[in-house]
Design an enzyme around this catalytic site. Structure first.
Site, PDB file in Angstrom:
ATOM      1  N   LYS A 195       5.245   3.087  11.914  1.00  0.00           N
ATOM      2  CA  LYS A 195       3.966   2.431  12.208  1.00  0.00           C
ATOM      3  C   LYS A 195       4.164   1.233  13.143  1.00  0.00           C
ATOM      4  CE  LYS A 195      -0.040   0.285  10.968  1.00  0.00           C
ATOM      5  NZ  LYS A 195       0.380  -1.090  11.130  1.00  0.00           N
ATOM      6  N   GLY A 246       9.125   1.190   8.872  1.00  0.00           N
ATOM      7  CA  GLY A 246       8.139   2.213   9.185  1.00  0.00           C
ATOM      8  C   GLY A 246       7.953   2.412  10.681  1.00  0.00           C
ATOM      9  N   GLN A 304       8.778  -2.883  16.573  1.00  0.00           N
ATOM     10  CA  GLN A 304       9.573  -3.659  15.620  1.00  0.00           C
ATOM     11  C   GLN A 304      10.814  -2.863  15.191  1.00  0.00           C
ATOM     12  OE1 GLN A 304       7.812  -5.948  12.228  1.00  0.00           O
ATOM     13  NE2 GLN A 304       8.533  -4.228  11.030  1.00  0.00           N
ATOM     14  N   GLY A 338       1.875   3.131   2.291  1.00  0.00           N
ATOM     15  CA  GLY A 338       2.888   3.186   3.355  1.00  0.00           C
ATOM     16  C   GLY A 338       4.172   2.528   2.883  1.00  0.00           C
ATOM     17  N   HIS A 339       4.023   1.342   2.269  1.00  0.00           N
ATOM     18  CA  HIS A 339       5.192   0.674   1.680  1.00  0.00           C
ATOM     19  C   HIS A 339       5.776   1.536   0.554  1.00  0.00           C
ATOM     20  CE1 HIS A 339       2.650  -2.932   2.964  1.00  0.00           C
ATOM     21  NE2 HIS A 339       3.757  -3.096   3.666  1.00  0.00           N
ATOM     22  N   HIS A 396       0.861  -1.188   0.000  1.00  0.00           N
ATOM     23  CA  HIS A 396       0.000   0.000   0.000  1.00  0.00           C
ATOM     24  C   HIS A 396       0.893   1.233   0.000  1.00  0.00           C
ATOM     25  CE1 HIS A 396       1.083   0.172   4.214  1.00  0.00           C
ATOM     26  NE2 HIS A 396       0.514  -0.996   4.449  1.00  0.00           N
TER      27      HIS A 396
END
Ligand code: AMP
Length: 291
Positions: free
Chosen positions: A149, A147, A153, A35-36, A33
């Site tokens: 987001k 990210g 991680q 974001g990627h 999407h």
């Protein structure tokens, strides 16, 4: 220049062999999407060779989780990569990544992997770090882009490369959102009907937290309570909403420096996460990172 799709480590190795210049990698689980796309664009601007990995890593999903319902759209993913002038898409099979079955030796995320998402998803970050380490070895990038987001991680990946002396730069890029604030996620495709509206509970809760801090509130429990109440207005009960130190994820009680506000909730069948950083500069100036 055309985008090449490769599936095996041998194909990857020979495709990389005659490339020169800085290599940037963007690791994804597919269903790409915007974001990627943003991560890829940043990588494209800064690096000579761009590799996008598309791999739905079973190791980071518990048996009860939504691995089998995760969207898979490889053709569209490759098309997006071609639009962004990606050199190589590496989309290996599970057998290609784990030829001997589940690996016996894994990367352990340590205490940072046991809190927040890790408390809800035991073993998740060990699975993430194991595949990230493998994909870093296979693609040998100079820079890897992730990210904000997935803030926890990003943090454990930073620790991975620092603690294990991996020769790669880690760059973290801001969260890309829909106009109404919902953080883009491959899982959003599974939000139907009223659940799309209810999914706004996460970003709205973060906005409320930002506003409370901007208004001078410094008590983390009070801010979390306001954010939780905001979610409940949309009939959403968070898995957690916590204010933590962005460097070590320890709970923050009174806001002084930067504070990571992180939230997770199940909307119908779909588990979503989001976060924002409240930046307190001096007395009471607060930067708003959400729209
Ligand atoms: P995923 O395919 O969900 O594993 O995500 C692959 C990479 O894209 C990770 O580094 C994510 O943090 C990043 N990413 C996912 N969603 C977004 C978003 N909305 N904005 C920015 N980066 C994102």
């Amino acid at each position: 220049m055309t985008t090449r799709l490769v599936h095996t480590r041998d194909e990857l190795r020979s495709a990389m062999a005659n490339r020169s210049g800085e290599v940037g990698v963007v690791m994804t689980m597919g269903a790409l999407h915007d974001g990627h796309r943003e991560l890829i664009k940043v990588a494209r601007r800064r690096c000579k060779v761009i590799v996008v990995t598309v791999f739905l890593n079973p190791l980071q999903f518990a048996p009860s989780e939504d691995l089998s319902r995760y969207p898979m759209t490889l053709d569209a993913d490759v098309a997006l990569c071609a639009e962004e002038d990606v050199d190589l898409v590496f989309a290996p099979s599970v057998e290609e990544v784990y030829p001997a079955g589940e690996p016996q030796v894994r990367v352990h995320a340590g205490p940072l992997g046991d809190v927040l998402e890790g408390a809800s998803r035991p073993g998740h970050f060990d699975g993430v770090l194991t595949v990230v380490a493998k994909l870093l070895h296979l693609t040998s990038p100079d820079v890897a882009y992730f990210g904000q987001k997935d803030a926890q991680q990003a943090l454990v990946i930073r620790k991975l490369v620092r603690d294990l002396d991996m020769e790669v730069r880690i760059e973290i890029e801001p969260t890309v959102r829909e106009d109404d604030g919902l953080a883009l996620s491959s899982r959003n495709a599974r939000l139907h009907g009223d659940n799309r509206r209810r999914a706004l509970a996460l970003s709205r809760a973060l906005q409320v937290a930002q506003q409370a801090a901007a208004g001078g509130e410094r008590d983390a429990a009070a801010i979390a309570q306001l954010a939780r109440a905001q979610m409940q207005e949309l009939q959403v009960e968070p898995d957690y909403i916590e204010l933590v130190d962005p460097e070590d994820l320890t709970p923050v009680h009174a806001l002084r420096g930067d504070t990571l506000v992180t939230v997770a909730a199940r909307i119908g069948e779909v588990r979503l996460i989001d976060n924002t950083v409240i930046i307190i500069d001096g007395d009471a100036e607060v930067a708003t990172l959400l729209p």
